[in-house]
Design a protein around this motif. Structure first.
Motif, PDB file in Angstrom:
ATOM      1  N   VAL B   5       0.997  -1.032  -0.069  1.00  0.00           N
ATOM      2  CA  VAL B   5      -0.072  -0.100  -0.098  1.00  0.00           C
ATOM      3  C   VAL B   5       0.973   1.336   0.022  1.00  0.00           C
ATOM      4  N   ASN B   6       2.047   1.237   1.017  1.00  0.00           N
ATOM      5  CA  ASN B   6       2.891   2.359   0.654  1.00  0.00           C
ATOM      6  C   ASN B   6       3.639   2.494  -0.596  1.00  0.00           C
ATOM      7  N   TRP B   7       3.999   1.656  -1.079  1.00  0.00           N
ATOM      8  CA  TRP B   7       4.634   1.495  -2.360  1.00  0.00           C
ATOM      9  C   TRP B   7       3.547   2.214  -3.343  1.00  0.00           C
ATOM     10  N   ARG B  16       1.469  12.378  -9.933  1.00  0.00           N
ATOM     11  CA  ARG B  16       0.819  13.656  -9.564  1.00  0.00           C
ATOM     12  C   ARG B  16       0.686  14.092  -8.296  1.00  0.00           C
ATOM     13  N   PRO B  17       1.734  15.076  -7.776  1.00  0.00           N
ATOM     14  CA  PRO B  17       1.493  15.790  -6.410  1.00  0.00           C
ATOM     15  C   PRO B  17       0.283  15.825  -5.805  1.00  0.00           C
ATOM     16  N   SER B  18      -0.025  15.611  -4.681  1.00  0.00           N
ATOM     17  CA  SER B  18      -1.614  16.082  -4.335  1.00  0.00           C
ATOM     18  C   SER B  18      -1.536  15.836  -2.652  1.00  0.00           C
ATOM     19  N   TYR B  19      -3.003  16.034  -2.253  1.00  0.00           N
ATOM     20  CA  TYR B  19      -3.007  16.173  -0.702  1.00  0.00           C
ATOM     21  C   TYR B  19      -3.640  14.854  -0.313  1.00  0.00           C
ATOM     22  N   ALA B  20      -3.983  14.443   0.898  1.00  0.00           N
ATOM     23  CA  ALA B  20      -4.106  13.195   1.279  1.00  0.00           C
ATOM     24  C   ALA B  20      -5.592  12.713   0.730  1.00  0.00           C
ATOM     25  N   TYR B  21      -6.306  13.349   0.911  1.00  0.00           N
ATOM     26  CA  TYR B  21      -8.099  13.062   0.724  1.00  0.00           C
ATOM     27  C   TYR B  21      -7.854  12.724  -0.882  1.00  0.00           C
ATOM     28  N   GLU B  22      -7.274  13.401  -1.905  1.00  0.00           N
ATOM     29  CA  GLU B  22      -7.494  13.319  -3.144  1.00  0.00           C
ATOM     30  C   GLU B  22      -6.502  11.846  -3.564  1.00  0.00           C
ATOM     31  N   LEU B  23      -5.610  11.664  -2.919  1.00  0.00           N
ATOM     32  CA  LEU B  23      -4.774  10.604  -2.766  1.00  0.00           C
ATOM     33  C   LEU B  23      -5.573   9.308  -2.545  1.00  0.00           C
ATOM     34  N   ALA B  24      -6.151   9.364  -1.534  1.00  0.00           N
ATOM     35  CA  ALA B  24      -6.953   8.032  -0.902  1.00  0.00           C
ATOM     36  C   ALA B  24      -8.105   7.937  -2.114  1.00  0.00           C
ATOM     37  N   GLN B  25      -8.680   8.844  -2.708  1.00  0.00           N
ATOM     38  CA  GLN B  25      -9.655   8.568  -3.774  1.00  0.00           C
ATOM     39  C   GLN B  25      -9.149   8.031  -4.988  1.00  0.00           C
ATOM     40  N   ARG B  26      -7.934   8.379  -5.395  1.00  0.00           N
ATOM     41  CA  ARG B  26      -7.423   7.958  -6.575  1.00  0.00           C
ATOM     42  C   ARG B  26      -7.099   6.621  -6.171  1.00  0.00           C
ATOM     43  N   PHE B  27      -6.460   6.409  -5.077  1.00  0.00           N
ATOM     44  CA  PHE B  27      -5.717   5.018  -4.617  1.00  0.00           C
ATOM     45  C   PHE B  27      -7.205   4.088  -4.872  1.00  0.00           C
ATOM     46  N   ASP B  28      -8.256   4.260  -4.390  1.00  0.00           N
ATOM     47  CA  ASP B  28      -9.462   3.522  -4.549  1.00  0.00           C
ATOM     48  C   ASP B  28      -9.570   3.157  -5.876  1.00  0.00           C
ATOM     49  N   ARG B  29      -9.790   4.205  -6.737  1.00  0.00           N
ATOM     50  CA  ARG B  29     -10.080   4.101  -8.333  1.00  0.00           C
ATOM     51  C   ARG B  29      -9.018   3.454  -9.029  1.00  0.00           C
ATOM     52  N   VAL B  30      -7.555   3.586  -8.786  1.00  0.00           N
ATOM     53  CA  VAL B  30      -6.596   3.012  -9.519  1.00  0.00           C
ATOM     54  C   VAL B  30      -6.589   1.395  -9.140  1.00  0.00           C
ATOM     55  N   TYR B  31      -6.395   1.283  -7.944  1.00  0.00           N
ATOM     56  CA  TYR B  31      -6.070  -0.119  -7.312  1.00  0.00           C
ATOM     57  C   TYR B  31      -7.226  -1.027  -7.052  1.00  0.00           C
ATOM     58  N   GLU B  32      -8.555  -0.650  -7.434  1.00  0.00           N
ATOM     59  CA  GLU B  32      -9.951  -1.168  -7.319  1.00  0.00           C
ATOM     60  C   GLU B  32      -9.332  -2.847  -7.507  1.00  0.00           C
ATOM     61  N   GLY B  33      -9.810  -3.621  -6.692  1.00  0.00           N
ATOM     62  CA  GLY B  33      -9.690  -5.124  -6.768  1.00  0.00           C
ATOM     63  C   GLY B  33      -8.097  -5.752  -6.846  1.00  0.00           C
ATOM     64  N   ALA B  34      -7.332  -4.716  -6.617  1.00  0.00           N
ATOM     65  CA  ALA B  34      -5.807  -5.248  -6.351  1.00  0.00           C
ATOM     66  C   ALA B  34      -5.266  -4.725  -5.047  1.00  0.00           C
ATOM     67  N   LEU B  35      -5.499  -3.737  -4.628  1.00  0.00           N
ATOM     68  CA  LEU B  35      -5.026  -3.415  -3.227  1.00  0.00           C
ATOM     69  C   LEU B  35      -6.310  -2.467  -2.506  1.00  0.00           C
ATOM     70  N   SER B  36      -6.203  -2.330  -1.135  1.00  0.00           N
ATOM     71  CA  SER B  36      -7.171  -1.517  -0.610  1.00  0.00           C
ATOM     72  C   SER B  36      -6.848  -0.742   0.633  1.00  0.00           C
ATOM     73  N   LEU B  37      -7.263   0.195   1.115  1.00  0.00           N
ATOM     74  CA  LEU B  37      -6.954   1.143   2.221  1.00  0.00           C
ATOM     75  C   LEU B  37      -7.713   0.737   3.451  1.00  0.00           C
ATOM     76  N   SER B  38      -7.228   0.251   4.424  1.00  0.00           N
ATOM     77  CA  SER B  38      -8.259  -0.193   5.543  1.00  0.00           C
ATOM     78  C   SER B  38      -9.299   0.693   5.925  1.00  0.00           C
ATOM     79  N   SER B  39      -8.975   2.111   5.626  1.00  0.00           N
ATOM     80  CA  SER B  39      -9.808   3.251   5.939  1.00  0.00           C
ATOM     81  C   SER B  39      -9.153   4.650   5.180  1.00  0.00           C
ATOM     82  N   THR B  40      -9.862   5.945   5.189  1.00  0.00           N
ATOM     83  CA  THR B  40      -9.183   6.893   4.464  1.00  0.00           C
ATOM     84  C   THR B  40      -7.950   7.431   5.537  1.00  0.00           C
TER      85      THR B  40
END
Lengths: 235, 186
Positions: B5-7, B16-40
């Motif tokens: 998850v960290n990598w 793309r440099p960004s702030y935490a909340y946007e990164l969390a949203q992008r994370f869910d979108r890009v890694y859907e089905g492959a990796l998940s965050l336990s919470s925001t």
């Protein structure tokens, strides 16, 4: 009743020590609207399987039925009628243009000239080959040649389309468009049976099969793969 | 750093440099089905780790105002370590594949059982091959960029499956030959 059914089909070539079992007790059913892709290594017998399914070659043992009728007895009516076979090698014959190549196939079947031209145009548009319809066959690139070959077969309005290695010789970046085209033909209700030497050709298939040492293997579940709609303008 | 998850998060910051909340949203979108965050909030912990290891840094001046939204960008070290990690992933994949073959080896005393395993492996490969999406490049340049990752992913999957299917044919032949020779000796 399945559109196409192969029942315990076997096929051998050669004899004695040179005998080679190409198909061994192969069974397969295919329904309208299904896209089945058969993967196999070189000389695995995938072209033979397609020839047998299309009625071009008869099996040594077993039965091939198309619409419930034994292909061995009704081969001539089925091939070119309900069954369309699209071969791997593009042979334009005497046609001066791609459009003529498609039209000639219809004229040879007794379709009158105005209707043949109209059906050829519709088929070329359906396969996205309108833009290359006026080109001499020798000038078509790999993907265009496949589109024109498919148009020629589709113009005969088959219920079953048998395609040998549709993505072979096609540029890597144009390959997915050919696979998407086959998928969309199946979605139109045509049963499609295709062979492939690369796993890529299995993408988007309802049924992925592998052929090796005469045996046909299949994944247990049937899937409809997610397909991005074809954006390419027809023509 | 072991956490995938960290990598993955570091990769998004590099993209793309960004702030935490946007990164969390992008994370869910890009890694859907492959990796998940336990919470925001997981993203804040992960960013803390990346910052502590000098792999990302806050963009100066983005912590101002009543609701500060610090933006993060990758450091030179972060970009360099991310590239090394990607190459390491390839070795990991190869190691997993080798492990599968070695573990299958423990079934060679019973070739029929091994053949059954090979058949199931083949079924899984065929299933994966059929599920791999197909689609031509997108129309606009933005769509092409987005679709490019998807197409690269699909091609990677197809090539891997092709190699595995070829291996299945080889393994099946070897196991059948083993069975036949044992029967001949018995």
């Amino acid at each position: 009743m399945s559109l196409l059914s192969l029942e315990n089909v076997s096929k051998r070539y050669g004899d004695g020590r040179r005998e080679r079992v190409v198909l061994s007790d192969v069974s397969l059913q295919l329904d309208a609207g299904e896209l089945a892709a058969v993967w196999g290594l070189r000389r695995s017998g995938r072209s033979t399987l397609l020839h047998v399914a299309a009625g071009i070659e008869a099996p040594d043992t077993g039965v091939v039925r198309f619409l419930g009728r034994d292909l061995a007895r009704h081969r001539d009516e089925a091939l070119g009628g309900g069954i369309g076979y699209c071969q791997q090698t593009f042979r334009a014959g005497e046609a001066r243009t791609a459009r003529e190549h498609v039209t000639l196939a219809l004229l040879a079947r007794g379709v009158v000239s105005p209707e043949a031209r109209s059906r050829a145009s519709a088929a070329l548009e359906r396969t996205g080959a309108t833009s290359c319809a006026s080109l001499p066959p020798a000038q078509l690139d790999g993907a265009e040649a496949v589109r024109v070959a498919l148009a020629r077969t589709l113009a005969l309005r088959p219920q079953l389309l048998v395609v040998d290695e549709p993505a072979k010789g096609v540029d890597l970046l144009a390959r997915d468009e050919i696979l998407t085209l086959l998928r969309s033909l199946a979605d139109d209700g045509i049963a499609v049976l295709a062979s492939t030497g690369e796993a890529t050709g299995l993408s988007g298939a309802d049924r992925a099969l592998s052929l090796g040492d005469g045996e046909l293997h299949e994944s247990p579940a049937r899937h409809l793969a997610p397909v991005v709609p074809l954006r390419r303008a027809a023509g | 750093m072991q956490s995938p998850v960290n990598w993955a998060l570091l990769g998004l910051v590099i993209e793309r440099p960004s702030y935490a909340y946007e990164l969390a949203q992008r994370f869910d979108r890009v890694y859907e089905g492959a990796l998940s965050l336990s919470s925001t909030s997981h993203v804040y912990t992960a960013l803390g780790t990346l910052q502590y290891r000098d792999l990302v840094e806050e963009v100066a001046g983005t912590r101002r105002g009543r609701q500060p939204r610090p933006r993060y960008r990758a450091t030179t070290r972060g970009v360099s370590e991310y590239r090394d990690w990607l190459v390491g992933q390839f070795r990991d994949n190869r190691r997993r594949q080798r492990l599968f073959v070695l573990q299958l080896g423990s079934l060679t005393h019973d070739p029929d059982a091994a053949l059954e395993m090979v058949a199931r492996f083949e079924e899984a490969c065929l299933e994966e091959a059929a599920k791999t999406p197909i689609g031509p490049p997108g129309g606009t340049s933005a769509e092409k960029d987005t679709n490019l990752v998807g197409r690269l992913l699909a091609e990677d999957s197809r090539l891997a499956v092709g190699a595995r299917l070829a291996w299945v044919q080889y393994a099946r032949r070897e196991l059948v030959a083993l069975t036949n020779s044992r029967r001949a000796r018995a």
